[in-house]
Design an enzyme around this catalytic site. Structure first.
Site, PDB file in Angstrom:
ATOM      1  N   ASP A 173     -37.881  20.934 -23.652  1.00 52.77           N
ATOM      2  CA  ASP A 173     -37.624  20.039 -24.770  1.00 52.77           C
ATOM      3  C   ASP A 173     -36.207  20.395 -25.249  1.00 52.77           C
ATOM      4  OD1 ASP A 173     -38.466  18.626 -27.297  1.00 52.77           O
ATOM      5  OD2 ASP A 173     -38.162  20.632 -28.097  1.00 52.77           O
ATOM      6  N   ASP A 225     -41.252  23.085 -28.491  1.00 60.12           N
ATOM      7  CA  ASP A 225     -41.527  23.697 -29.793  1.00 60.12           C
ATOM      8  C   ASP A 225     -42.214  22.787 -30.774  1.00 60.12           C
ATOM      9  OD1 ASP A 225     -39.353  21.997 -30.152  1.00 60.12           O
ATOM     10  OD2 ASP A 225     -38.791  23.067 -31.957  1.00 60.12           O
ATOM     11  N   ASP A 246     -44.512  17.724 -28.208  1.00 60.11           N
ATOM     12  CA  ASP A 246     -44.616  18.274 -26.849  1.00 60.11           C
ATOM     13  C   ASP A 246     -46.049  18.665 -26.492  1.00 60.11           C
ATOM     14  OD1 ASP A 246     -41.786  18.236 -26.614  1.00 60.11           O
ATOM     15  OD2 ASP A 246     -41.725  20.024 -27.856  1.00 60.11           O
TER      16      ASP A 246
HETATM   17  N1  LIG Z   1     -37.302  13.927 -39.715  1.00 57.96           N
HETATM   18  C1  LIG Z   1     -36.877  12.834 -39.121  1.00 57.96           C
HETATM   19  N2  LIG Z   1     -36.730  11.695 -39.819  1.00 57.96           N
HETATM   20  C2  LIG Z   1     -36.308  10.563 -39.239  1.00 57.96           C
HETATM   21  N3  LIG Z   1     -35.980  10.465 -37.953  1.00 57.96           N
HETATM   22  C3  LIG Z   1     -36.078  11.557 -37.200  1.00 57.96           C
HETATM   23  C4  LIG Z   1     -36.538  12.806 -37.728  1.00 57.96           C
HETATM   24  N4  LIG Z   1     -36.548  13.719 -36.726  1.00 57.96           N
HETATM   25  C5  LIG Z   1     -36.122  13.065 -35.642  1.00 57.96           C
HETATM   26  N5  LIG Z   1     -35.839  11.772 -35.896  1.00 57.96           N
HETATM   27  C6  LIG Z   1     -35.375  10.721 -34.968  1.00 57.96           C
HETATM   28  O1  LIG Z   1     -36.422  10.420 -34.042  1.00 57.96           O
HETATM   29  C7  LIG Z   1     -35.999  10.718 -32.715  1.00 57.96           C
HETATM   30  C8  LIG Z   1     -37.157  11.294 -31.904  1.00 57.96           C
HETATM   31  O2  LIG Z   1     -37.557  12.512 -32.506  1.00 57.96           O
HETATM   32  P1  LIG Z   1     -38.429  13.568 -31.710  1.00 57.96           P
HETATM   33  O3  LIG Z   1     -38.893  14.564 -32.704  1.00 57.96           O
HETATM   34  O4  LIG Z   1     -39.413  12.854 -30.860  1.00 57.96           O
HETATM   35  O5  LIG Z   1     -37.428  14.209 -30.705  1.00 57.96           O
HETATM   36  P2  LIG Z   1     -36.163  15.101 -30.978  1.00 57.96           P
HETATM   37  O6  LIG Z   1     -36.456  16.002 -32.122  1.00 57.96           O
HETATM   38  O7  LIG Z   1     -34.949  14.216 -31.080  1.00 57.96           O
HETATM   39  O8  LIG Z   1     -35.971  15.872 -29.624  1.00 57.96           O
HETATM   40  P3  LIG Z   1     -36.933  16.868 -28.837  1.00 57.96           P
HETATM   41  O9  LIG Z   1     -37.962  16.015 -28.167  1.00 57.96           O
HETATM   42  O10 LIG Z   1     -35.984  17.480 -27.877  1.00 57.96           O
HETATM   43  O11 LIG Z   1     -37.502  17.843 -29.839  1.00 57.96           O
HETATM   44  C9  LIG Z   1     -34.847  11.690 -32.895  1.00 57.96           C
HETATM   45  O12 LIG Z   1     -33.938  11.630 -31.828  1.00 57.96           O
HETATM   46  C10 LIG Z   1     -34.201  11.218 -34.167  1.00 57.96           C
HETATM   47  O13 LIG Z   1     -33.320  10.145 -33.917  1.00 57.96           O
END
Ligand SMILES: Nc1ncnc2c1ncn2[C@@H]1O[C@H](COP(=O)(O)OP(=O)(O)OP(=O)(O)O)[C@@H](O)[C@H]1O
Length: 658
Positions: free
Chosen positions: A211, A580, A584
């Site tokens: 991730d 994490d 996932d």
């Molecule tokens: N707290 C939040 N509030 C609003 N949008 C968010 C928030 N966290 C992440 N996002 C948006 O949603 C998308 C998808 O988030 P997700 O948590 O699925 O993956 P990530 O954190 O970007 O990456 P990874 O999968 O590597 O952890 C992010 O790329 C971001 O644009």
């Protein structure tokens, strides 16, 4: 609740009085909201907000929602309620859904007691081997019966002696000795395991999925800049952008500390506002959370415009929480002392812009987005809408999410730094040197993911990245795939120089064809979740060929992450997954070896949990797995040889002695 938990049955209603409580059952919230630590379930220790189940016509409303929606209203057994907030109609209430072994905690206990059967070559071969030895033992049995019957001696004891000599009963124990010691060593390195049989499999891993955010890169990304869609860019004046940054988050105050998603935290810190509970002084209900301007003279002198806000503070009335599947979150808020309600949304830029009125989205939005993502920044978009008080009165936030989140005004982009953890690069290089493939599977933007993969050395500087863009069938046009070289990929020197656009496109197509099918250069495929879905649906026969060289998967939903792991397993890879977050969980469970980076000692999320939050645990685990495998194999070889020598020796003795 804890004292009477054994009397609880599905359908019972119980009250939450706001004190900390470890939940004894699965329950659905029907009134109020709760802040819960779901670390046991997801491995993620940030507080999660649970909201009440919306009112619908359906007699079983929880069944009409998707799993993702459902989880936002359900309190799971074994998780801890940190705070309960009433909705103003009395105490927070929840209805018991499941008890005992049927709950989430029951699931954890069951997964420890009865782990998913492993389809591991070693165990299959060990079984065949024992069957082979048994056959030799049976031959020995027949031989003894013949020899001793002929000489009229007590046959039974002697025959059994030869049978057991051929099949050493200690073989199953030998197979586990290595894993027991490996498990102990892993524990010392703060890697915990709930299914020790998986340690042997770790020795076979030849592909690891990572991730990105929080695993390869730092979790607490620093706010790098704000890009409002209009107006001056520095300094940030009071306005909807500032309002969105101050209120559009799911942060909570626990033990006088602001806690929550690191992204939300960094964004909020950027405003220099403070979080406070509602009070009589602010003419707000105690259970409402509000963000107010801080009278910090130092901050005021640093950001004078920011503190000339015409509002005293903002009360957060309702939250539509963030979920990876939806890639957005929003809040309904009210400026203190004003009648008007506001809706603020933040999330993935592509998603947020699709909820905005197109005239408010700047024409250079995509170019700006590309500028920042190609530098490896994490970009979040903000949007706003004023809710008309007459129509959306105090129950506006009980309206369906889709209805409130429409026709928004695009506010701008938040640009956050995506710093690699110091351990990331050396570990990925170590894995590459051991010929173990690394893949990035992230929910973030494709261009950001490719840039991070390059800087982490997952993709070598000289390698090409080919972006796979697959589109669904539209009207009479069938589903299609387009290939394009990613920005920053060096084109081959041998590429012919063509001046016309058509000629250039043809040359690029030829180049791609040569690289793909004649292996003349090293290349990696990258794609987003949408393209992956189309490949699975419409180009399934092509999928294995693409997966063999695909390195970056971006904008993947939790379901797509686990589907990818499954497809890689079908290609006979032994897949490790290191992640994490709650997004996932599916992939961690599906992989041969799922490693969750978490403060928890054990979670249902994955068989392995590393308390050290970086990917160093991956080579450690592979090393220990190989050690366990080699040790088990050596002991089995020794025992078998010992048994066979004993078998032959005894058979000869029988022959000679009678
Ligand atoms: N707290 C939040 N509030 C609003 N949008 C968010 C928030 N966290 C992440 N996002 C948006 O949603 C998308 C998808 O988030 P997700 O948590 O699925 O993956 P990530 O954190 O970007 O990456 P990874 O999968 O590597 O952890 C992010 O790329 C971001 O644009």
């Amino acid at each position: 609740v804890s004292e009477i938990s054994r009397y609880l049955v599905p359908g019972d209603v119980f009250l939450l009085d706001g004190k900390k409580l470890s939940l004894p059952c699965d329950a659905v919230l029907i009134d109020g909201s709760c802040i819960v630590n779901e670390g046991m379930l997801t491995g993620e220790s940030i507080p999660v907000m649970k909201t009440l189940l919306p009112l619908t016509e359906s007699p079983e409303p929880w069944k009409t929602h998707s799993m993702e929606d459902y989880r936002r209203h359900v309190l799971f057994c074994g998780t801890e309620v940190i705070q309960a907030k009433s909705s103003g109609r009395g105490l927070t209430r929840a209805v018991v859904l499941q008890t005992g072994f049927n709950t989430a905690k029951g699931d954890l206990v069951r997964s420890i007691l009865y782990p998913r059967p492993l389809n591991f070559q070693l165990y299959r071969d060990a079984f065949k081997f024992i069957v082979g030895l048994s056959a030799i033992g049976v031959l020995g049995l027949i031989y003894t019966i013949c020899v001793f019957t002929y000489h009229n001696v007590n046959v039974v004891a002697m025959a059994l002696l030869l049978l057991t000599a051929a099949v050493p009963p200690a073989i199953p124990a030998a197979l586990t000795t290595g894993t027991v010691y490996a498990q102990r060593r892993l524990k010392k390195k703060k890697i915990f395991c709930i299914t020790p049989q998986r340690i042997n499999i770790c020795g076979q891993i030849n592909l690891v999925c990572f991730d990105k955010t929080g695993t390869l890169t730092e979790d607490g990304l620093d706010l790098w800049g704000i890009l409002p869609s209009e107006g001056s860019r520095t300094p940030l004046p009071w306005g909807p952008v500032c309002g969105a940054m101050a209120s559009c988050h799911s942060l909570v105050v626990l033990d006088k500390k602001i806690q929550g998603d690191p992204l939300d935290l960094k964004m909020f810190e950027g405003t220099h506002w403070v979080i406070q509970k509602g009070s009589d002084e602010l003419k707000l209900r105690m259970d409402l959370l509000c963000v107010i301007r801080e009278s910090n003279p130092q901050a005021t002198s640093l950001f004078p415009d920011l503190f000339q806000a015409p509002v005293e503070g903002i009360a957060i009335l309702h939250q539509f929480p963030f979920s990876s599947g939806l890639q957005r979150m929003s809040v309904v808020s009210q400026k203190i002392g004003e009648e008007q309600y506001d809706l603020y949304m933040k999330g993935a830029p592509e998603t947020v812009s699709s909820f905005c009125r197109q005239e408010t989205v700047p024409s250079d939005f995509l170019e700006e987005l590309k500028t920042y993502t190609s530098q490896g920044f994490r970009v979040i978009a903000l949007a706003h809408k004023s809710l008309v008080p007459r129509k959306h009165n105090h129950v506006s936030f009980l309206l369906p999410r889709e209805e409130v989140e429409s026709g928004l005004e695009f506010l701008g982009l938040l640009v956050m730094e995506n710093r690699l953890k110091p351990e990331t690069k050396p570990v990925l290089q170590e894995l590459a040197a051991a010929r173990i493939r690394s893949i990035m599977v992230t929910g973030d933007n494709l261009q950001t993911a490719v840039t991070v993969a390059r800087s982490a050395d997952m993709i070598h500087e000289a390698s090409k990245v080919i972006i796979v863009e697959a589109s669904e069938p539209e009207g009479s046009a069938p589903a299609s795939i387009a290939w394009r070289l990613a920005e920053g990929s060096k084109t081959s020197a041998a590429a012919p120089s063509v001046s016309t656009a058509k000629g250039r496109a043809e040359a690029q197509e030829r180049l791609l064809h040569t690289s793909l099918f004649h292996g003349s250069c090293h290349y990696h495929f990258a794609m987003n979740g949408k393209s992956y879905q189309v490949l699975v649906k419409h180009f399934y026969s092509l999928l294995p060929k693409i997966l063999l060289n695909a390195t970056v998967f971006a904008r993947m939903s939790p379901g797509q992450k686990s589907s990818l792991v499954e497809e890689l397993q079908k290609l006979d890879y032994y897949v490790g997954m290191c992640g994490d977050g709650a997004n996932d969980c599916g992939a961690l469970k599906m992989a041969h070896a799922g490693i969750s980076l978490s403060e928890q000692e054990a979670s249902v999320a994955s068989p392995f949990t590393s308390q050290i939050p970086n990917i160093q645990c991956v080579p450690e685990l592979i090393r220990e797995g190989r050690a366990a495998l080699v040790a088990s194999f050596a002991v089995v070889k020794y025992l078998t040889l010992y048994g066979l020598i004993q078998f032959v020796g005894t058979a000869l003795l029988f022959w000679v002695s009678v």
